[in-house]
Write a protein that holds these residues in place. Structure first.
Motif, short mmCIF file in Angstrom:
data_model
loop_
_atom_site.label_atom_id
_atom_site.label_comp_id
_atom_site.label_asym_id
_atom_site.label_seq_id
_atom_site.Cartn_x
_atom_site.Cartn_y
_atom_site.Cartn_z
N ALA A 136 -9.20 8.02 2.28
CA ALA A 136 -7.81 8.36 2.64
C ALA A 136 -6.90 7.16 2.42
CB ALA A 136 -7.74 8.82 4.10
N GLY A 137 -7.44 5.95 2.60
CA GLY A 137 -6.64 4.75 2.37
C GLY A 137 -6.20 4.63 0.92
N TRP A 166 -6.03 -2.30 -2.24
CA TRP A 166 -6.82 -2.10 -1.02
C TRP A 166 -8.28 -2.48 -1.25
CZ3 TRP A 166 -5.79 2.20 -4.15
CH2 TRP A 166 -4.47 2.70 -4.11
N ARG A 167 -8.84 -3.21 -0.29
CA ARG A 167 -10.27 -3.50 -0.24
C ARG A 167 -10.69 -3.41 1.23
NH1 ARG A 167 -8.62 -3.59 -4.75
NH2 ARG A 167 -9.18 -5.00 -6.48
N LEU A 189 3.05 -3.51 1.34
CA LEU A 189 3.38 -2.26 2.01
C LEU A 189 2.36 -1.18 1.66
CD1 LEU A 189 7.27 -2.21 1.58
CD2 LEU A 189 6.01 -2.41 3.73
N SER A 190 1.86 -1.20 0.44
CA SER A 190 0.85 -0.23 0.04
C SER A 190 -0.43 -0.42 0.86
CB SER A 190 0.54 -0.37 -1.45
OG SER A 190 -0.42 0.59 -1.86
N VAL A 191 -0.79 -1.69 1.10
CA VAL A 191 -1.96 -1.96 1.94
C VAL A 191 -1.74 -1.41 3.34
CG1 VAL A 191 -3.37 -3.76 3.00
CG2 VAL A 191 -2.66 -3.98 0.61
N GLY A 192 -0.54 -1.67 3.90
CA GLY A 192 -0.23 -1.17 5.24
C GLY A 192 -0.27 0.35 5.30
N MET A 201 -2.74 2.80 7.62
CA MET A 201 -2.27 3.90 8.46
C MET A 201 -2.97 5.20 8.10
SD MET A 201 -0.20 4.24 11.02
CE MET A 201 -1.31 5.40 11.84
N ASN A 202 -3.21 5.42 6.80
CA ASN A 202 -3.97 6.60 6.39
C ASN A 202 -5.37 6.57 6.99
OD1 ASN A 202 -1.88 7.63 4.90
ND2 ASN A 202 -2.89 7.45 2.91
N VAL A 203 -5.98 5.39 7.00
CA VAL A 203 -7.33 5.26 7.56
C VAL A 203 -7.31 5.54 9.06
CG1 VAL A 203 -9.21 3.64 8.03
CG2 VAL A 203 -8.14 3.69 5.76
#
Length: 202
Positions: free
Chosen positions: A39-40, A52-53, A118-121, A125-127
């Motif tokens: 989901a992330g 993302w990692r 912001l994409s990482v954040g 939030m998705n996770v």
């Protein structure tokens, strides 16, 4: 043309999410955490940087990871209080699961670093939402030691990678109530040709 709407039940689930660090076993199993972390990867990602990692720490490896945390804490502050060391050791070694949130940023990209962050954040939030929807709980914590060379080396981070913190993950000990959220009316406004004013800023 009709527009798509989230089902009321799904939205109700999202509106009921709250963070908690009162977590016990079980944590998600291997298949569950892979699905949850997927989901992330659905977060907005301008330029397809894919920043993302996720480093998953669980089982017997929690104790060794906690010692790496302590080592980094002492490296950052040789006078760190023993009480703080003991608390961090307990939390990182006893949480059912910890996820290291790595930002793999590309400073050479035309996409501003802020957008990449912001994409990482958004991914985190998705996770958190996915954990909640699967019956688990999560708590996002920052750190004052993650930049230490010894810690970065222990995790295998490259020069362009850094941590956005950690997620503690498990099953909530009790139903999560969370604090009362503010009224959305204070945090939204409609543009009508004049500057917008928010109740929260008054």
């Amino acid at each position: 043309m009709s527009s798509a709407h989230a089902s009321p039940s799904a939205l109700d689930v999202l509106l009921s999410r709250a963070s908690t660090d009162h977590l016990s076993a079980p944590a998600p199993d291997k298949a569950q955490i892979a699905r949850i972390l997927s989901a992330g990867l659905r977060a907005p990602d301008h330029g397809k940087i894919r920043p993302w990692r996720y480093i998953v720490i669980k089982g017997k490896h929690r104790v060794e990871f906690a010692e790496q945390v302590i080592k980094a804490m002492i490296s950052a502050d040789p006078k760190v209080p023993e009480k703080k060391i003991a608390k961090r050791r307990q939390r990182f070694s006893e949480m059912p699961m910890t996820i290291g949130l790595v930002m793999a940023l590309d400073p050479e990209s035309k996409i501003p670093l802020q957008e990449q962050e912001l994409s990482v954040g958004a991914g985190v939030m998705n996770v958190l939402n996915a954990l909640h929807m699967e019956g688990f709980g999560g708590f996002w914590v920052s750190s004052d030691f993650a930049g230490q060379p010894c810690f970065r080396e222990a995790l295998g981070l490259t020069d362009s990678q850094r941590l956005a913190g950690f997620l503690f993950v498990g099953t909530p000990d009790k139903p999560v109530q969370g604090s009362k959220r503010p009224d959305i009316e204070d945090y939204m406004g409609f543009y009508k040709g004049e500057p917008v004013k928010f109740g929260a800023d008054q």
